[in-house]
Scaffold this motif. Sequence first.
Motif, PDB file in Angstrom:
ATOM      1  N   ARG A   1       0.841  -1.199   0.000  1.00  0.00           N
ATOM      2  CA  ARG A   1       0.000   0.000   0.000  1.00  0.00           C
ATOM      3  C   ARG A   1       0.873   1.245   0.000  1.00  0.00           C
ATOM      4  NH1 ARG A   1      -4.874   1.432  -0.104  1.00  0.00           N
ATOM      5  NH2 ARG A   1      -5.769   3.095   1.092  1.00  0.00           N
ATOM      6  N   VAL A   2       0.515   2.207  -0.851  1.00  0.00           N
ATOM      7  CA  VAL A   2       1.212   3.487  -0.909  1.00  0.00           C
ATOM      8  C   VAL A   2       0.460   4.450   0.015  1.00  0.00           C
ATOM      9  CG1 VAL A   2       1.856   5.432  -2.363  1.00  0.00           C
ATOM     10  CG2 VAL A   2       1.941   3.103  -3.268  1.00  0.00           C
ATOM     11  N   PRO A   3       1.129   4.966   1.038  1.00  0.00           N
ATOM     12  CA  PRO A   3       0.447   5.903   1.927  1.00  0.00           C
ATOM     13  C   PRO A   3       0.018   7.151   1.159  1.00  0.00           C
ATOM     14  CG  PRO A   3       2.548   5.210   2.856  1.00  0.00           C
ATOM     15  CD  PRO A   3       2.490   4.721   1.442  1.00  0.00           C
ATOM     16  N   PRO A   4      -1.130   7.713   1.527  1.00  0.00           N
ATOM     17  CA  PRO A   4      -1.586   8.914   0.819  1.00  0.00           C
ATOM     18  C   PRO A   4      -0.682  10.102   1.119  1.00  0.00           C
ATOM     19  CG  PRO A   4      -2.952   8.483   2.734  1.00  0.00           C
ATOM     20  CD  PRO A   4      -2.015   7.326   2.604  1.00  0.00           C
ATOM     21  N   GLN A   5      -0.698  11.055   0.228  1.00  0.00           N
ATOM     22  CA  GLN A   5       0.074  12.276   0.433  1.00  0.00           C
ATOM     23  C   GLN A   5      -0.783  13.249   1.240  1.00  0.00           C
ATOM     24  OE1 GLN A   5       1.199  14.780  -2.971  1.00  0.00           O
ATOM     25  NE2 GLN A   5       3.290  14.503  -2.277  1.00  0.00           N
ATOM     26  N   VAL A   6      -0.181  13.868   2.242  1.00  0.00           N
ATOM     27  CA  VAL A   6      -0.878  14.795   3.125  1.00  0.00           C
ATOM     28  C   VAL A   6      -0.428  16.221   2.796  1.00  0.00           C
ATOM     29  CG1 VAL A   6      -1.192  15.482   5.538  1.00  0.00           C
ATOM     30  CG2 VAL A   6      -0.962  13.065   4.952  1.00  0.00           C
ATOM     31  N   ASN A   7      -1.395  17.100   2.580  1.00  0.00           N
ATOM     32  CA  ASN A   7      -1.087  18.513   2.384  1.00  0.00           C
ATOM     33  C   ASN A   7      -0.849  19.147   3.746  1.00  0.00           C
ATOM     34  OD1 ASN A   7      -1.435  18.310  -0.375  1.00  0.00           O
ATOM     35  ND2 ASN A   7      -3.576  18.897  -0.289  1.00  0.00           N
ATOM     36  N   VAL A   8       0.204  19.955   3.858  1.00  0.00           N
ATOM     37  CA  VAL A   8       0.598  20.530   5.139  1.00  0.00           C
ATOM     38  C   VAL A   8       0.787  22.034   4.993  1.00  0.00           C
ATOM     39  CG1 VAL A   8       2.335  20.483   6.968  1.00  0.00           C
ATOM     40  CG2 VAL A   8       1.803  18.388   5.726  1.00  0.00           C
ATOM     41  N   GLY A   9       0.262  22.775   5.977  1.00  0.00           N
ATOM     42  CA  GLY A   9       0.499  24.206   6.068  1.00  0.00           C
ATOM     43  C   GLY A   9       1.473  24.481   7.200  1.00  0.00           C
TER      44      GLY A   9
ATOM     45  N   ILE B   1       2.445  28.583   3.530  1.00  0.00           N
ATOM     46  CA  ILE B   1       3.200  29.029   4.695  1.00  0.00           C
ATOM     47  C   ILE B   1       2.705  30.428   5.051  1.00  0.00           C
ATOM     48  CG2 ILE B   1       5.124  29.935   3.326  1.00  0.00           C
ATOM     49  CD1 ILE B   1       6.965  28.953   5.697  1.00  0.00           C
ATOM     50  N   SER B   2       2.557  30.681   6.358  1.00  0.00           N
ATOM     51  CA  SER B   2       2.122  32.004   6.801  1.00  0.00           C
ATOM     52  C   SER B   2       3.173  32.611   7.717  1.00  0.00           C
ATOM     53  CB  SER B   2       0.785  31.921   7.537  1.00  0.00           C
ATOM     54  OG  SER B   2       0.957  31.328   8.803  1.00  0.00           O
ATOM     55  N   ASN B   3       3.238  33.924   7.672  1.00  0.00           N
ATOM     56  CA  ASN B   3       4.138  34.669   8.548  1.00  0.00           C
ATOM     57  C   ASN B   3       3.631  36.108   8.599  1.00  0.00           C
ATOM     58  OD1 ASN B   3       6.901  34.223   9.929  1.00  0.00           O
ATOM     59  ND2 ASN B   3       7.072  36.245   8.990  1.00  0.00           N
TER      60      ASN B   3
ATOM     61  N   THR C   1       0.982  33.523   2.848  1.00  0.00           N
ATOM     62  CA  THR C   1       0.030  34.472   3.390  1.00  0.00           C
ATOM     63  C   THR C   1       0.603  35.124   4.641  1.00  0.00           C
ATOM     64  OG1 THR C   1      -2.248  34.760   4.187  1.00  0.00           O
ATOM     65  CG2 THR C   1      -1.148  32.701   4.772  1.00  0.00           C
ATOM     66  N   GLY C   2      -0.009  36.214   5.042  1.00  0.00           N
ATOM     67  CA  GLY C   2       0.352  36.863   6.296  1.00  0.00           C
ATOM     68  C   GLY C   2      -0.649  36.541   7.387  1.00  0.00           C
ATOM     69  N   GLU C   3      -1.677  35.781   7.054  1.00  0.00           N
ATOM     70  CA  GLU C   3      -2.753  35.436   7.986  1.00  0.00           C
ATOM     71  C   GLU C   3      -2.783  33.947   8.266  1.00  0.00           C
ATOM     72  OE1 GLU C   3      -5.127  37.462   9.418  1.00  0.00           O
ATOM     73  OE2 GLU C   3      -4.025  39.180   8.644  1.00  0.00           O
ATOM     74  N   VAL C   4      -2.992  33.606   9.524  1.00  0.00           N
ATOM     75  CA  VAL C   4      -3.140  32.190   9.870  1.00  0.00           C
ATOM     76  C   VAL C   4      -4.560  31.718   9.541  1.00  0.00           C
ATOM     77  CG1 VAL C   4      -3.129  30.512  11.756  1.00  0.00           C
ATOM     78  CG2 VAL C   4      -1.369  32.269  11.626  1.00  0.00           C
ATOM     79  N   ARG C   5      -5.529  32.599   9.755  1.00  0.00           N
ATOM     80  CA  ARG C   5      -6.924  32.249   9.454  1.00  0.00           C
ATOM     81  C   ARG C   5      -7.065  31.942   7.970  1.00  0.00           C
ATOM     82  NH1 ARG C   5      -9.647  37.039  12.788  1.00  0.00           N
ATOM     83  NH2 ARG C   5      -9.127  36.223  14.830  1.00  0.00           N
ATOM     84  N   GLY C   6      -7.813  30.944   7.685  1.00  0.00           N
ATOM     85  CA  GLY C   6      -8.056  30.583   6.304  1.00  0.00           C
ATOM     86  C   GLY C   6      -7.012  29.645   5.713  1.00  0.00           C
ATOM     87  N   MET C   7      -6.008  29.266   6.516  1.00  0.00           N
ATOM     88  CA  MET C   7      -4.993  28.336   5.986  1.00  0.00           C
ATOM     89  C   MET C   7      -5.566  26.947   5.782  1.00  0.00           C
ATOM     90  SD  MET C   7      -1.369  29.216   7.814  1.00  0.00           S
ATOM     91  CE  MET C   7      -0.604  27.756   7.158  1.00  0.00           C
ATOM     92  N   CYS C   8      -6.510  26.552   6.604  1.00  0.00           N
ATOM     93  CA  CYS C   8      -7.080  25.200   6.519  1.00  0.00           C
ATOM     94  C   CYS C   8      -8.260  25.197   5.571  1.00  0.00           C
ATOM     95  CB  CYS C   8      -7.534  24.712   7.883  1.00  0.00           C
ATOM     96  SG  CYS C   8      -6.186  24.516   9.032  1.00  0.00           S
ATOM     97  N   ARG C   9      -8.239  24.253   4.663  1.00  0.00           N
ATOM     98  CA  ARG C   9      -9.349  24.047   3.757  1.00  0.00           C
ATOM     99  C   ARG C   9      -9.310  22.601   3.285  1.00  0.00           C
ATOM    100  NH1 ARG C   9      -5.718  27.271   0.539  1.00  0.00           N
ATOM    101  NH2 ARG C   9      -4.916  26.022  -1.164  1.00  0.00           N
ATOM    102  N   SER C  10     -10.445  22.076   2.952  1.00  0.00           N
ATOM    103  CA  SER C  10     -10.462  20.698   2.459  1.00  0.00           C
ATOM    104  C   SER C  10     -10.423  20.715   0.942  1.00  0.00           C
ATOM    105  CB  SER C  10     -11.713  19.968   2.951  1.00  0.00           C
ATOM    106  OG  SER C  10     -12.868  20.612   2.464  1.00  0.00           O
ATOM    107  N   GLU C  11      -9.719  19.758   0.389  1.00  0.00           N
ATOM    108  CA  GLU C  11      -9.596  19.660  -1.060  1.00  0.00           C
ATOM    109  C   GLU C  11      -9.932  18.271  -1.500  1.00  0.00           C
ATOM    110  OE1 GLU C  11      -6.078  21.266  -2.813  1.00  0.00           O
ATOM    111  OE2 GLU C  11      -5.953  22.786  -1.274  1.00  0.00           O
TER     112      GLU C  11
END
Length: 80
Positions: free
Chosen positions: A15-23, A49-51, A70-80
């Motif tokens: 089994r090939v582990p799925p790729q995980v998107n990371v912020g 990446i945010s800073n 981005t300069g904002e942490v809010r909104g970094m998480c989203r489902s795709e």
Amino acid sequence: MRDFVADDASLELRRVPPQVNVGIIGAGRIGLVHLEALANCANARPTIISNPTVSKAEAAAAGVPGMEFTGEVRGMCRSE
């Protein structure tokens, strides 16, 4: 993406582990260390990446094709 690949040595399927998107939050020294590690991990894909200093986030993202910043942490998480 394929769920299974043949192991050339034994010709068994594994089994090939799925790729995980990371912020990444923070483009300081440790954030850049984490970014480098994630960029070299087969099962992780750094996507954003945010800073607070956006130019630092932009500079970090420039080294990873397709990565957002981005300069904002809010909104970094989203489902795709």
